[in-house]
Design a protein around this motif. Structure first.
Motif, short mmCIF file in Angstrom:
data_model
loop_
_atom_site.label_atom_id
_atom_site.label_comp_id
_atom_site.label_asym_id
_atom_site.label_seq_id
_atom_site.Cartn_x
_atom_site.Cartn_y
_atom_site.Cartn_z
N ALA A 195 -4.32 13.05 -2.21
CA ALA A 195 -3.12 12.26 -2.54
C ALA A 195 -3.48 10.80 -2.80
O ALA A 195 -2.91 10.15 -3.68
CB ALA A 195 -2.10 12.36 -1.40
N ILE A 196 -4.45 10.28 -2.04
CA ILE A 196 -4.89 8.90 -2.26
C ILE A 196 -5.58 8.77 -3.61
O ILE A 196 -5.34 7.82 -4.37
CB ILE A 196 -5.84 8.46 -1.12
N GLU A 197 -6.44 9.72 -3.93
CA GLU A 197 -7.12 9.70 -5.23
C GLU A 197 -6.11 9.81 -6.38
O GLU A 197 -6.25 9.14 -7.41
CB GLU A 197 -8.13 10.85 -5.29
N LYS A 198 -5.11 10.63 -6.17
CA LYS A 198 -4.07 10.79 -7.20
C LYS A 198 -3.29 9.49 -7.38
O LYS A 198 -2.92 9.12 -8.50
CB LYS A 198 -3.14 11.93 -6.80
N HIS A 199 -3.03 8.79 -6.27
CA HIS A 199 -2.32 7.51 -6.36
C HIS A 199 -3.12 6.49 -7.16
O HIS A 199 -2.57 5.82 -8.04
CB HIS A 199 -2.05 6.97 -4.95
N TYR A 200 -4.40 6.37 -6.86
CA TYR A 200 -5.22 5.41 -7.60
C TYR A 200 -5.36 5.79 -9.06
O TYR A 200 -5.41 4.93 -9.95
CB TYR A 200 -6.60 5.29 -6.94
N LYS A 201 -5.40 7.08 -9.33
CA LYS A 201 -5.50 7.52 -10.72
C LYS A 201 -4.24 7.16 -11.50
O LYS A 201 -4.29 6.85 -12.70
CB LYS A 201 -5.73 9.03 -10.76
N SER A 202 -3.09 7.16 -10.81
CA SER A 202 -1.83 6.80 -11.47
C SER A 202 -1.78 5.34 -11.87
O SER A 202 -1.00 4.96 -12.75
CB SER A 202 -0.65 7.13 -10.55
N VAL A 203 -2.60 4.50 -11.23
CA VAL A 203 -2.65 3.08 -11.57
C VAL A 203 -3.91 2.73 -12.37
O VAL A 203 -4.26 1.56 -12.51
CB VAL A 203 -2.56 2.20 -10.30
N GLY A 204 -4.60 3.75 -12.86
CA GLY A 204 -5.74 3.53 -13.73
C GLY A 204 -7.08 3.39 -13.04
O GLY A 204 -8.03 2.89 -13.64
N VAL A 205 -7.18 3.81 -11.78
CA VAL A 205 -8.44 3.71 -11.04
C VAL A 205 -8.88 5.12 -10.67
O VAL A 205 -8.17 5.84 -9.96
CB VAL A 205 -8.29 2.85 -9.77
N LYS B 23 0.84 -1.20 0.00
CA LYS B 23 0.00 0.00 0.00
C LYS B 23 0.87 1.25 0.00
O LYS B 23 1.91 1.30 0.66
CB LYS B 23 -0.93 0.02 1.22
N ASP B 24 0.39 2.24 -0.72
CA ASP B 24 1.10 3.51 -0.77
C ASP B 24 1.04 4.20 0.60
O ASP B 24 0.08 4.00 1.37
CB ASP B 24 0.47 4.41 -1.84
#
Length: 493
Positions: free
Chosen positions: A276-286, A254-255
């Motif tokens: 930051a959490i939303e940005k992390h998931y967006k970086s992996v296509g979610v 987990k990030d």
């Protein structure tokens, strides 16, 4: 019979008719016989650590004592450099592999390859000096007591205890400003296990130590350790050693932004990094949108997936992360230990190594997966998230240790228990509940010294409580003590 076992007139020595166990070439030996007692051919091996306690009338000259000290020091040095050097070499190889596979330039503050190699060499030499000095100091104190006090039979019960205590501060050679709390606590756990085994076989303390014989005690220790370690992983990572923290961050999968979000929710604090959490998931296509009024952290933990689907996908990913960890753990020792049998039994040896790798990887992946599964299950069941629930949810994670073979369970549980104890006391100290004494600046050295005193005492007096692999190493460094001889005639009367 060797020529030395005959008298000057050529007749057999009368002591050979006795039933006394031999100590040289399988022949018998009688200290009451002036011929045997004076024979040079049956002197005990000076590399043996406690033959003085067994043969109280046999004395080493100064050259033999010096040889014993030097041999033990060199062997201790080789063990230290071998262990630390192997770890440093593996770390450097992994570093080179990462550098080649990464297209990114060197990060600010990162070590260069030459600096990493230089640091690895220094650490290897320091640990070699540490264990070499420990072995040499132990043998020196042992010999000094025998020379100064005499009466080796009377000092045998406490000599190794005292020598191990004196040799403990050798740890300072790894660096005067480098603390080794994890190592000290782990050695303390090993000493406690040996002491408990001695207590179990003792008539006086056998009934008190009987609960320690519980068959599944290793699983219980692992569950306790997991509750502290995984809670610290989520809530207070600074209480963990840096290397162990990196290991958990990698296999936890987990990030850091997700962990911070769970920490904020469990601590009942306002969220500070939902974006930051939303940005992390967006970086992996979610693409997700988190609710700042959420009561449970499931949406942060696995995004748009369900808890069940996340458990399955996370397990497969965790297994692939675990395989590179255990391949060298099993295959490299197999190549070294069984190198002579590789041509004859290559399929059997490699097969066992591959099976062990697959089994241990299954344990680690199941352990990491179950941590998130139990967390989601408990939070969803109670529809809330707080710090006590985090500790409770991570407790059953330790049951994954049952996948490992029995001989490895106690090793892993003790290692994790040492980490958990260190994390717990670090957290309590930072919270102000525990104040370290100002006089005791190096508590790790004190704990290590006491632990080595117990371990070496058990080695001298209760050898059967050691596992064979540890006993073989100690015997190689310090020598194999011979069986105790029969009592002298004066002692019988």
């Amino acid at each position: 019979m060797s020529p030395s076992r005959r008298k000057a007139n050529g007749s057999r020595c009368s002591c050979t008719r006795g039933e006394i166990d031999g100590i040289s070439g399988g022949e018998s030996f009688d200290r009451t016989c002036t011929h045997c007692n004076g024979s040079d051919s049956i002197k005990p091996d000076p590399a043996s650590s406690w033959f003085l306690s067994s043969l109280s009338e046999t004395k080493l000259d100064d050259s033999e004592k010096l040889r014993r000290i030097i041999v033990a020091s060199l062997k201790g040095f080789s063990v230290g450099t071998g262990i630390k050097g192997g770890l440093a070499l593996f770390s450097i190889v992994v570093r080179f592999a990462r550098r080649r596979s990464s297209s990114k330039s060197r990060r600010t503050g990162d070590f260069s390859n030459s600096e990493a190699i230089s640091m690895g060499i220094k650490e290897t030499l320091r640990y070699g000096l540490f264990l070499g000095t420990f072995a040499g100091t132990f043998v020196s104190v042992d010999e000094a007591i025998c020379s100064l006090v005499g009466h080796q039979r009377q000092t045998a019960k406490w000599r190794a205890l005292f020598a191990g205590l004196v040799a403990g501060p050798s740890m300072l050679l790894t660096g005067p400003n480098t603390t080794h709390t994890s190592l000290a606590v782990y050695i303390l756990m090993r000493a406690a296990v040996l002491a408990s085994r001695c207590g179990i076989k003792s008539k006086r303390f056998g009934s008190i130590c009987k609960p320690l014989t519980w068959e599944h005690g290793d699983l219980f220790l692992m569950c306790l350790s997991s509750s502290q370690i995984l809670s610290a992983y989520i809530l207070k990572q600074e209480s963990l050693p840096s290397s162990y923290k990196s290991f958990l961050n990698k296999h936890g999968g987990k990030d850091l932004s997700i962990l911070q979000g769970i920490k904020d929710l469990a601590s009942a604090k306002p969220f500070t990094n939902l974006r930051a959490i939303e940005k992390h998931y967006k970086s992996v296509g979610v693409d997700i949108k988190l609710d700042p009024n959420m009561r449970i952290p499931c949406s942060m933990i696995h995004g748009g997936e369900s808890c069940t689907k996340h458990g399955l996908t996370f397990f497969l990913q965790a297994y692939m992360r675990a395989l590179p960890v255990y391949v060298p753990v099993y295959l490299i020792p197999a190549l070294i230990v069984h190198r002579q049998d590789l041509l004859k039994k290559q399929y059997s040896i490699l097969g066992k190594g591959l099976f062990g790798t697959a089994r241990s990887s299954l344990f680690l992946s199941t352990y990491c997966t179950s941590a998130w599964v139990w967390t989601c299950l408990l939070f969803r069941t109670l529809d809330t998230c707080n710090i006590p629930l985090v500790a409770i949810a991570t407790f059953p994670t330790g049951l994954a240790l049952a996948i490992e073979k029995k001989s490895r369970r106690i090793e892993i549980s003790l290692y994790c228990l040492a980490r958990a104890i260190e994390s717990f006391f670090t957290s309590m100290t930072e919270a102000g509940y525990i104040r370290p004494p100002k006089i005791l600046r190096r508590a790790d050295v004190v704990v290590f010294s006491v632990s080595t005193a117990i371990i070496m005492h058990c080695y001298a007096q209760e050898r059967e409580v050691f596992r064979s692999k540890y006993l073989n190493v100690l015997d190689w460094v310090f020598g194999v003590p011979p069986p105790p001889p029969p009592p002298l005639p004066s002692e019988e009367t």
